[in-house]
Each structure stands twice: as C-alpha cells, then as structure tokens.
Design a protein around this motif. Structure first.
Motif, PDB file in Angstrom:
ATOM      1  N   THR A  56       4.455  -0.940   3.412  1.00 35.65           N
ATOM      2  CA  THR A  56       4.097   0.433   3.060  1.00 35.65           C
ATOM      3  C   THR A  56       5.230   1.382   3.404  1.00 35.65           C
ATOM      4  O   THR A  56       5.944   1.165   4.391  1.00 35.65           O
ATOM      5  CB  THR A  56       2.818   0.865   3.807  1.00 35.65           C
ATOM      6  OG1 THR A  56       2.458   2.187   3.414  1.00 35.65           O
ATOM      7  CG2 THR A  56       3.030   0.859   5.318  1.00 35.65           C
ATOM      8  N   ALA A  67       0.844  -1.189   0.000  1.00 43.19           N
ATOM      9  CA  ALA A  67       0.000   0.000   0.000  1.00 43.19           C
ATOM     10  C   ALA A  67       0.875   1.233   0.000  1.00 43.19           C
ATOM     11  O   ALA A  67       1.999   1.216   0.515  1.00 43.19           O
ATOM     12  CB  ALA A  67      -0.916   0.007   1.228  1.00 43.19           C
ATOM     13  N   ALA A 108      -0.690   2.994   4.860  1.00 42.03           N
ATOM     14  CA  ALA A 108      -1.437   2.085   5.721  1.00 42.03           C
ATOM     15  C   ALA A 108      -1.809   2.827   6.995  1.00 42.03           C
ATOM     16  O   ALA A 108      -1.021   3.630   7.521  1.00 42.03           O
ATOM     17  CB  ALA A 108      -0.614   0.839   6.051  1.00 42.03           C
ATOM     18  N   ILE A 110       1.375  -6.384   5.370  1.00 36.97           N
ATOM     19  CA  ILE A 110       1.232  -5.174   4.558  1.00 36.97           C
ATOM     20  C   ILE A 110       2.577  -4.472   4.547  1.00 36.97           C
ATOM     21  O   ILE A 110       3.172  -4.237   5.599  1.00 36.97           O
ATOM     22  CB  ILE A 110       0.172  -4.215   5.138  1.00 36.97           C
ATOM     23  CG1 ILE A 110      -1.188  -4.899   5.273  1.00 36.97           C
ATOM     24  CG2 ILE A 110       0.046  -2.958   4.265  1.00 36.97           C
ATOM     25  CD1 ILE A 110      -2.198  -4.075   6.052  1.00 36.97           C
ATOM     26  N   ILE A 112      -4.729   1.335   2.738  1.00 32.72           N
ATOM     27  CA  ILE A 112      -5.308   0.252   3.531  1.00 32.72           C
ATOM     28  C   ILE A 112      -5.560   0.755   4.944  1.00 32.72           C
ATOM     29  O   ILE A 112      -4.663   1.288   5.594  1.00 32.72           O
ATOM     30  CB  ILE A 112      -4.396  -0.987   3.569  1.00 32.72           C
ATOM     31  CG1 ILE A 112      -4.272  -1.609   2.176  1.00 32.72           C
ATOM     32  CG2 ILE A 112      -4.930  -2.016   4.560  1.00 32.72           C
ATOM     33  CD1 ILE A 112      -3.371  -2.835   2.120  1.00 32.72           C
TER      34      ILE A 112
END
Length: 438
Positions: free
Chosen positions: A230, A32, A35, A228, A60
């Motif tokens: 980022t 992303a 985030a 995730i 996100i």
C-alpha cells in the motif's frame, strides 16, 4: 520481532456476545490504496471515514485478533465527553474547549452509527457519577468542582442518601454528577461497527503483521500467510505503535483490570436498593470504578500494572490475586451479595505518556498514526481515527485543526531498568495514597 497482543481469554464483555461470524484472514499477495492496522475504535473510525472520502479506493483493515477482543472491547463501557482530569488542569482554555468539542463529535458519531445500524450495545445517555468514599475523595471532588466551573460545564452534587438510592450502597459519601457521558457494552459496540463497514473496506482478522518495510516507494505488510502492499498506511495500534518502530521509548504500556458478576437474579434484585444502568468513576483517579449494567451485572475496576511484555506479564497467580482484590472491593460495597460470584476477571492494555500528551499525525512519508489515548480511548479513538483519515487524504476541517492543536509528541522515557522501577513505584504509591478510596 514485533510483539503481538497477548490478551487473556476472560473478558466478560466479549464472552457475553453471540459467537462471531467466520473469520476472514490475510492470505496471498494483496494490494490496497489504504491499509489500516488495528481494528479498535481508531482503526474502525479511520476505515469508515476513508471509505466516505474515497468511495472508489480499496481499503484493508487488519487486526491480529478478532474485532472486540482487544483493548477497545475491554474498557468499562464509558464514552466520556469531558476531557480527562489532567487535561482539565491545562492552563490554556482553548485547549480544553477543543478537547470537549472533539469528544462530543465522537459521541455524536457513535450514536449515529448505533442508531443507523441498530447496534445492540446498551447505548444510553445517562451521564456519569464521580464518587468519593471519604475525606481524600471529597477533596478531589472539590477540585473537580473548581475545574467544572472554570470550564463552564454543568454538574451537580449528589449527597449520600440520594447516591445510595442510585448505587444501592452507602459506601460512598458524596458524588458529582455530570450529564454528558454515555454508557455502552464496548465489545458489542465495536463488533457492531466491524460488522457494518462500508463495502469498499475489507476486514481481515486473526492476521498479525510480523514485519513492515518499504519497497519501491510502497509499504509492505508481511503476515503469516500473506502480504499487503500500500502507498499509505494508518496505524490505529495505540501502545503497539512502538512495535513497528515508531514512538519508541515514548509510550508506557499499562494494564488495568476489571471483574464482574453474573446477572443478578430476580430474588437478588429484590434485595438491591439501587437503580440499573449507571456508572461511577473514582474522584481519586487511583480508586475504584463501579458499574451496574443494564443487564444486572455489577462491575468493579481497579488495579494497575506496568506490562512491558503486555499480557505475558500477567500470570494466573497474578490474575487470581487481582480477582481477590476486586472481591474485597465488591463485598465492601455489597456485603449482601456475598453469594454472587464473579464470572470473569480481565485486563486491557493502554498507552500513557509521561507528559500526558497524545500523538496524532504523520510519522514519516505515507505512515499516519493516532497513539497514546492516556486512558480515555472510546471517544478519543473514534475522533482521532476519523480525523487521521482526513489527514491522510489531504482534507481540511476545523476539527482537524483542533486535534492538531491539542496533540503533540509524548516525552521520552528514561532507559530501563529505571523506567520499570519508576513506573512500578508510582503505581504502588498511588495505590497506597488512595487506599481509603478503594
């Protein structure tokens, strides 16, 4: 090890909602541009603002719980324009005016979202009463009047008989009414905002982040079933910010509790002599918050606990004791409703600081946070989350400069066990001192 939210399952606001849509969880390896951890008022506002500023970015927003299950859906449903009483005592007039302007910007933003997306959350511009039971409370009201005059804000005294006509009880001696506050159903408002996020925001729920680390210049958020990656991370995590290693020993986790009744029946409403849809906060800050909701429920909020382990500190026995305390306060005000039961008793955790200072800013390269709302989360979370997004993308505005002016670093706490002993003593002392106002 990151300690996660551990909220009870008995929040009345959340229970009153329709069943939530199917959950979408974090799975697999995700990337992303931005985030955001924490989908409360701050996180939701940050996500929306980022999407406006960066429409082509992938954003996100992730939460360990469902939206509205946490603190943002557990408050008493006030969105307050005035700075908190302690902030009203600040010696810098500019500081107070900037807080007022920020709070009103948040209210305007929330109202715009309610109207735009037709969010059914009992949103209403009805103002707020600050009520006194006896001499101690009235002394606090006199001080509050002085602060209002100093701030140049409108207010009016409400005497006993008029107040009885609003509240349906003669328990209170006097109140001061201020017109700028709004009331709402917090869980409905928060869920409504979560259901109407911009298209480039992906909301992931029931997806706790267990570990946070930096790899090759990017932040990696590790969950149970996915990660995730980022370059920029925004924390709308309030008290849980310290679980990620930031602001450690600077935030105090406090839980406050509420109970409410089922909706009053038509017959019971014939015996109720007050109005619908009002809110009263105590003149003495350790007193009792009281609300009659638009759907005929009476809500009582008091009782504070220091909860270093969050919800894990609250046993069923403690919750039953709190229920009984609330019941006593309820019957002191409405003895005619002895047969009306409480349907829910719940708690919510928030962060306070010893120097009553909110944190806002960049914690380290690529990590931004708004933390420590000091008990006024709806407006503050909304505006601080919005402006945190501005900060993260390098935007500039007078509002951003204002929030930087009024925020700072929460002071360090003493080490345990002295911290816990001190907080418990202060809470017990405040309760004893305010016993006549409960």
């Amino acid at each position: 090890m990151i300690a996660l939210p551990n909220d009870d399952n008995s929040c009345g606001w959340y229970a009153a909602l329709a069943p939530a849509a199917p959950v979408k969880k974090l799975k697999g390896s995700q990337t992303a541009d931005y985030a955001i951890i924490g989908a409360g008022f701050a996180g939701l506002a940050a996500a929306r603002r980022l999407a406006e500023l960066k429409p082509d970015a992938r954003i996100i927003l992730i939460d360990a719980q469902r939206v509205a299950e946490g603190a943002s859906g557990r408050n008493s449903g006030f969105v307050i324009d005035l700075p908190h009483k302690f902030s009203l005592e600040h010696p810098d007039a500019a500081h107070k005016q900037k807080l007022l302007s920020l709070n009103r910007a948040a209210i305007s933003q929330l109202q715009g979202l309610v109207e735009r997306f037709n969010i059914d959350c009992q949103w209403s511009a009805v103002g707020k009463y600050q009520g006194a039971v006896g001499e101690r409370g009235e002394a606090h009201l006199q001080h509050f009047e002085h602060l209002m005059k100093d701030l140049g804000e409108p207010y009016r005294w409400v005497e006993k008989e008029e107040l009885k006509g609003v509240l349906g009880t003669d328990y209170y001696s006097r109140a001061i009414f201020t017109p700028g506050s709004y009331l709402m159903q917090p869980a409905a408002l928060v869920r409504g905002m979560g259901e109407n996020l911009p298209e480039n925001v992906e909301l992931l729920e029931q997806s706790p982040i267990r570990h946070l680390e930096k790899q090759d210049g990017k932040w990696v958020l590790k969950g149970d079933e996915g990660t995730i990656q980022t370059p920029k991370l925004l924390l709308g995590t309030s008290i849980f910010t310290k679980e990620f290693g930031y602001l450690k020993n600077r935030l105090l986790p406090v839980m406050t509790f509420a109970s409410w009744t089922r909706p009053l029946s038509d017959l019971e409403m014939k015996h109720y002599t007050g109005q619908l849809n009002w809110g009263l906060t105590p003149a003495d800050h350790a007193g009792t918050t009281l609300r009659m909701t638009a759907d005929r429920r009476i809500l009582i909020r008091n009782t504070y606990k220091h909860v270093p382990k969050y919800g894990a500190n609250i046993s069923d026995d403690i919750r039953r004791g709190i229920h009984d305390e609330h019941r006593k306060a309820f019957l002191a005000r409405y003895p005619e409703f002895e047969s009306v039961p409480f349907t829910h008793t719940w708690g919510g955790v928030y962060a306070i600081s010893r120097n009553f200072t909110n944190f806002f800013g960049e914690l380290e390269n690529g990590v931004y946070a708004s933390a420590c709302d000091n008990g006024v989360g709806a407006a503050w979370g909304t505006i601080s989350g919005t402006l945190l997004a501005d900060l993260a993308v390098g935007a500039d505005s007078q509002s951003l400069r204002d929030i930087q002016y009024v925020t700072g670093m929460p002071s360090l706490n003493p080490p345990e066990p002295f911290l816990g002993m001190g907080v418990k003593f202060r809470i017990a002392l405040a309760k004893w001192q305010s016993r006549s106002e409960l």
